[in-house]
Design a protein around this motif. Structure first.
Motif, PDB file in Angstrom:
ATOM      1  N   GLN A  88       0.842  -1.204   0.000  1.00  0.00           N
ATOM      2  CA  GLN A  88       0.000   0.000   0.000  1.00  0.00           C
ATOM      3  C   GLN A  88       0.875   1.251   0.000  1.00  0.00           C
ATOM      4  OE1 GLN A  88      -3.400  -0.415  -0.284  1.00  0.00           O
ATOM      5  NE2 GLN A  88      -2.755  -2.558  -0.461  1.00  0.00           N
ATOM      6  N   ALA A  89       0.353   2.330  -0.526  1.00  0.00           N
ATOM      7  CA  ALA A  89       1.118   3.579  -0.653  1.00  0.00           C
ATOM      8  C   ALA A  89       1.561   4.086   0.716  1.00  0.00           C
ATOM      9  CB  ALA A  89       0.281   4.641  -1.361  1.00  0.00           C
ATOM     10  N   LEU A  90       2.791   4.597   0.758  1.00  0.00           N
ATOM     11  CA  LEU A  90       3.332   5.240   1.955  1.00  0.00           C
ATOM     12  C   LEU A  90       3.412   6.740   1.698  1.00  0.00           C
ATOM     13  CD1 LEU A  90       6.343   2.884   2.741  1.00  0.00           C
ATOM     14  CD2 LEU A  90       4.282   3.103   4.114  1.00  0.00           C
ATOM     15  N   LYS A  91       2.882   7.533   2.613  1.00  0.00           N
ATOM     16  CA  LYS A  91       2.970   8.986   2.490  1.00  0.00           C
ATOM     17  C   LYS A  91       4.005   9.478   3.490  1.00  0.00           C
ATOM     18  CE  LYS A  91      -1.704   9.673   0.704  1.00  0.00           C
ATOM     19  NZ  LYS A  91      -3.007  10.353   0.872  1.00  0.00           N
ATOM     20  N   ILE A  92       5.169   9.846   2.976  1.00  0.00           N
ATOM     21  CA  ILE A  92       6.295  10.244   3.822  1.00  0.00           C
ATOM     22  C   ILE A  92       6.876  11.542   3.305  1.00  0.00           C
ATOM     23  CG2 ILE A  92       8.588   9.607   4.649  1.00  0.00           C
ATOM     24  CD1 ILE A  92       7.790   6.689   4.377  1.00  0.00           C
ATOM     25  N   GLY A  93       6.962  12.533   4.177  1.00  0.00           N
ATOM     26  CA  GLY A  93       7.576  13.799   3.792  1.00  0.00           C
ATOM     27  C   GLY A  93       6.908  14.457   2.607  1.00  0.00           C
ATOM     28  N   GLY A  94       5.576  14.341   2.510  1.00  0.00           N
ATOM     29  CA  GLY A  94       4.865  14.943   1.398  1.00  0.00           C
ATOM     30  C   GLY A  94       4.950  14.159   0.109  1.00  0.00           C
ATOM     31  N   GLN A  95       5.588  12.988   0.144  1.00  0.00           N
ATOM     32  CA  GLN A  95       5.704  12.161  -1.056  1.00  0.00           C
ATOM     33  C   GLN A  95       4.928  10.865  -0.867  1.00  0.00           C
ATOM     34  OE1 GLN A  95       9.545  12.066  -3.144  1.00  0.00           O
ATOM     35  NE2 GLN A  95      10.421  12.994  -1.311  1.00  0.00           N
ATOM     36  N   GLU A  96       4.407  10.361  -1.951  1.00  0.00           N
ATOM     37  CA  GLU A  96       3.705   9.084  -1.944  1.00  0.00           C
ATOM     38  C   GLU A  96       4.628   8.039  -2.566  1.00  0.00           C
ATOM     39  OE1 GLU A  96      -0.842   8.384  -2.341  1.00  0.00           O
ATOM     40  OE2 GLU A  96      -0.013   8.169  -4.361  1.00  0.00           O
ATOM     41  N   LEU A  97       5.005   7.061  -1.756  1.00  0.00           N
ATOM     42  CA  LEU A  97       5.953   6.046  -2.191  1.00  0.00           C
ATOM     43  C   LEU A  97       5.294   4.673  -2.177  1.00  0.00           C
ATOM     44  CD1 LEU A  97       9.078   7.153  -0.115  1.00  0.00           C
ATOM     45  CD2 LEU A  97       8.602   7.687  -2.507  1.00  0.00           C
ATOM     46  N   TYR A  98       5.745   3.832  -3.091  1.00  0.00           N
ATOM     47  CA  TYR A  98       5.256   2.461  -3.143  1.00  0.00           C
ATOM     48  C   TYR A  98       6.444   1.509  -3.021  1.00  0.00           C
ATOM     49  CZ  TYR A  98       0.713   4.183  -4.726  1.00  0.00           C
ATOM     50  OH  TYR A  98      -0.498   4.820  -4.813  1.00  0.00           O
ATOM     51  N   THR A  99       6.305   0.507  -2.178  1.00  0.00           N
ATOM     52  CA  THR A  99       7.338  -0.521  -2.077  1.00  0.00           C
ATOM     53  C   THR A  99       6.689  -1.882  -2.282  1.00  0.00           C
ATOM     54  OG1 THR A  99       7.035  -0.741   0.313  1.00  0.00           O
ATOM     55  CG2 THR A  99       8.708   0.828  -0.444  1.00  0.00           C
ATOM     56  N   THR A 100       7.419  -2.770  -2.893  1.00  0.00           N
ATOM     57  CA  THR A 100       6.966  -4.148  -3.002  1.00  0.00           C
ATOM     58  C   THR A 100       7.911  -5.015  -2.189  1.00  0.00           C
ATOM     59  OG1 THR A 100       8.248  -4.493  -5.033  1.00  0.00           O
ATOM     60  CG2 THR A 100       5.953  -3.789  -5.279  1.00  0.00           C
ATOM     61  N   THR A 101       7.500  -6.236  -1.938  1.00  0.00           N
ATOM     62  CA  THR A 101       8.249  -7.097  -1.029  1.00  0.00           C
ATOM     63  C   THR A 101       8.406  -8.492  -1.618  1.00  0.00           C
ATOM     64  OG1 THR A 101       7.239  -5.891   0.809  1.00  0.00           O
ATOM     65  CG2 THR A 101       8.391  -7.934   1.339  1.00  0.00           C
ATOM     66  N   SER A 102       9.624  -9.021  -1.503  1.00  0.00           N
ATOM     67  CA  SER A 102       9.884 -10.420  -1.852  1.00  0.00           C
ATOM     68  C   SER A 102       9.965 -11.212  -0.554  1.00  0.00           C
ATOM     69  CB  SER A 102      11.200 -10.543  -2.628  1.00  0.00           C
ATOM     70  OG  SER A 102      11.123  -9.853  -3.858  1.00  0.00           O
ATOM     71  N   ILE A 103       9.268 -12.338  -0.495  1.00  0.00           N
ATOM     72  CA  ILE A 103       9.160 -13.101   0.750  1.00  0.00           C
ATOM     73  C   ILE A 103       9.529 -14.559   0.495  1.00  0.00           C
ATOM     74  CG2 ILE A 103       7.646 -13.786   2.652  1.00  0.00           C
ATOM     75  CD1 ILE A 103       5.860 -11.406   1.968  1.00  0.00           C
ATOM     76  N   GLY A 104      10.417 -15.074   1.326  1.00  0.00           N
ATOM     77  CA  GLY A 104      10.768 -16.490   1.297  1.00  0.00           C
ATOM     78  C   GLY A 104      10.162 -17.195   2.493  1.00  0.00           C
ATOM     79  N   ILE A 105       9.756 -18.442   2.306  1.00  0.00           N
ATOM     80  CA  ILE A 105       9.069 -19.208   3.349  1.00  0.00           C
ATOM     81  C   ILE A 105       9.816 -20.518   3.589  1.00  0.00           C
ATOM     82  CG2 ILE A 105       6.906 -20.324   4.030  1.00  0.00           C
ATOM     83  CD1 ILE A 105       5.502 -18.515   1.951  1.00  0.00           C
ATOM     84  N   ALA A 106      10.032 -20.839   4.865  1.00  0.00           N
ATOM     85  CA  ALA A 106      10.556 -22.155   5.239  1.00  0.00           C
ATOM     86  C   ALA A 106       9.714 -22.673   6.393  1.00  0.00           C
ATOM     87  CB  ALA A 106      12.020 -22.071   5.644  1.00  0.00           C
ATOM     88  N   VAL A 107       9.226 -23.926   6.285  1.00  0.00           N
ATOM     89  CA  VAL A 107       8.316 -24.516   7.267  1.00  0.00           C
ATOM     90  C   VAL A 107       9.023 -25.650   8.001  1.00  0.00           C
ATOM     91  CG1 VAL A 107       6.116 -25.701   7.607  1.00  0.00           C
ATOM     92  CG2 VAL A 107       6.307 -23.898   5.877  1.00  0.00           C
TER      93      VAL A 107
END
Length: 587
Positions: A263-282
């Protein structure tokens, strides 16, 4: 005016309380009184108390029990408690200390010494309290991340070891998620570290809220006991899910976390988007201990990132096998130069008009005793990923220049020798100096050396690339853009680069006779180069029809299997010595 030290005197005898209180008041202490253990606890919990003088033999709750209960209270953990007892046997004294007493005072009380005993206990308690505070601060520094206030790597690893042992005893699964923010380095580099820190804090808070709110896998409204969230460092986070019922729950958690962080991040008057890579071990399928789980979740994250990021991947045995193969290949590649396993071959480039040799592209070959011939498509990307491309690239450049000089010394003319340069090499500040030094060491004329760079290398940092190209041009070398048409360079940028030559990528040449789009691209590149007074070399020419098409469209030079495969140095010498090839009397 400083507040007087407040003492609580607890004794069921009013006269004793009066005598003790009166004595201590004359020494500047403020006094409160309680007649039994229960009244002591109530008073202690409602008013600040600096020390307690506690009689042992009292009706209802005795002094031993009251002392133990006081120690259970947060504010009573370090408060001095002096137990007053007429019992002087060793067992009673031992019982007093086991209940949590700081010291004991025997009855009848020596009143002249009483104040000194109290002051000593207060001083010792203050030292203990400061030590405990320091210990807490050191613990926080050792186990928590100062930026996000999340637990750090050490805390997570210790907790994971403990939870894995519990899961093994109960026969229950747990999962480790390894998260990495895609493109965070770009945010840091372009917008600055202060803003990057804000992004990390915001991501940490979203993770914290997500888990506490139960949005990870549809849990209850609280962060489950045993679960953990940590920042390992940089833009890497880990999540321990200790109460999953099946492996699929971990995938569901990863997907919902990925969505929350996207989801969009609003920081310092700017709207930033980050995506995430996730690894899973069970546990236990993907690792039988904490170290294996963390390592394999990290590896799965790497595969998620390799797939383009913004996704999650679960660990598999094939991943481990691929990593082992990669590690083996890397170790062997590190030793390839010193073992003399690298060789240079040269693919001739021909003038399309008269058929003479116009140049040769240097191609690296690696033959290993264990692996045999290793494809450049396999080891070149590995060299770039591991940083080995720098020493290997220098070796290639030096040996190609030395070979070109050796041919000239034999009286053989090769107008130019082309060497591919990686983006890592090219953008290094010392690269032009390295080129100058090698040319001086080998005695090769600068105009004989051509450096080939890809569009992606030039466009990674176009301004720096333009400056580096001008510096290289000042040295006197020739410059070419390799695989042209596969990158994203613009005409305005291209005009700023002091390029001599464009190379049409083989992917456009392959179907040039049958694919109208490929043919149009090739024609457009030739026409554009002509308008900019650049020469054009077509790669991958394998059929007479391709050669004829390129000749009719005005292409200057060609290379490919139709004309010649890559050859070792001695066969290039034989080619240059054939009738029709220009000869000189030496340099």
């Amino acid at each position: 005016m400083p507040q007087a030290t407040r003492l609580l005197i607890v004794d069921d005898d009013p006269l004793t309380r009066t005598l003790i209180g009166g004595t201590l008041k004359t020494m500047g202490f403020d006094i409160a009184e309680a007649g039994d253990g229960l009244e002591c606890l109530a008073l202690f919990g409602s008013e600040p108390v600096d020390a307690v003088l506690l009689d042992v033999m009292m009706p209802g709750m005795d002094g031993f029990t009251a002392c133990a209960e006081l120690r259970k209270l947060p504010q009573g953990r370090h408060t001095p408690i002096l137990i007053m007892t007429g019992l002087d046997d060793l067992e009673s004294i031992t019982h007093a200390f086991e209940a949590g007493a700081t010291d004991f005072i025997t009855k009848p009380i020596n009143f002249p010494l009483l104040g000194h005993r109290v002051r000593y206990a207060l001083k010792a308690s203050d030292t203990t309290r400061r030590f405990a505070d320091s210990e807490r601060r050191l613990h926080r520094l050792a186990y928590f991340d100062s930026l996000t206030e999340l637990p750090n790597r050490e805390f997570f690893k210790e907790h994971l070891h403990y939870m894995v042992s519990l899961a093994a005893a109960k026969g229950s699964p747990l999962a480790v998620l390894f998260l990495d923010l895609d493109g965070f380095k770009r945010i840091n580099d372009t917008l600055g570290h202060p803003l990057g820190d804000k992004v990390l804090r915001a991501a940490a808070e979203r993770l914290r809220q997500s888990l506490r709110a139960g949005t990870a896998v549809g849990w209850s409204d609280r962060f489950r006991e045993g679960d953990a969230l940590a920042r390992l460092g940089g833009d890497e986070f880990t999540v321990l899910l200790s109460r999953i019922e099946r492996a699929e729950d971990a995938s569901l958690a990863a997907e919902r976390i990925r969505t929350a962080l996207g989801q969009a991040l609003k920081i310092g008057g700017q709207e930033l988007y980050t995506t995430t890579s996730i690894g899973i071990a069970v546990f236990p399928e993907d690792g039988g201990n904490a170290d294996e789980l963390l390592r394999n979740a990290d590896l799965a994250m790497y595969y998620a990132k390799r797939d383009g990021g913004n996704t999650h991947r679960r660990f598999s045995g094939q991943m481990a096998a691929a990593v082992l193969k990669r590690m083996t290949l890397e170790n062997l590649l590190r030793k390839a130069i010193e073992r003399g396993e690298l060789r240079l071959h040269y693919q001739p480039q021909f003038n399309i008009g008269n058929g003479t040799v116009a140049g040769a592209e240097t191609l690296l070959r690696w033959t290993n005793p264990e692996l045999g011939m290793v494809s450049p498509a396999e080891f070149i990307p590995l060299a770039e990923d591991t940083g080995l491309i720098a020493p290997i690239g220098e070796w290639v450049l030096r040996n190609a220049c030395a070979q070109a000089r050796a041919w000239r010394d034999q009286g053989l003319t090769l107008p130019r020798v082309a060497v591919n340069v990686s983006a890592v090499q090219f953008l290094h500040k010392g690269f032009p100096d390295l080129v100058t030094r090698i040319l001086e060491e080998t005695g090769l004329e600068p105009r004989t050396l051509e450096l080939e760079l890809t569009e992606s290398a030039l466009m990674r940092d176009a301004d720096s690339a333009a400056l580096a190209l001008r510096t290289l041009k000042d040295i006197g070398v020739q410059l070419a853009i390799d695989d042209f048409g596969t990158g994203y360079s613009s005409l305005s940028r291209l005009k700023q680069f002091p390029i001599d030559r464009l190379k049409i990528d083989r992917s456009f040449v392959r179907d040039i006779e049958t694919d109208a789009d490929d043919a149009a691209i090739a024609v457009a590149i030739i026409a554009m180069a002509s308008s900019m007074r650049l020469e054009v070399v077509a790669e991958g020419v394998e059929t007479p029809g391709q050669l004829e098409f390129l000749r009719n469209r005005g292409c200057h030079e060609v290379q490919g299997f139709l004309l010649s495969r890559p050859l070792p140095a001695e066969q290039i010498a034989a080619l240059l010595a054939r009738p029709g090839a220009r000869r000189t009397g030496g340099a």
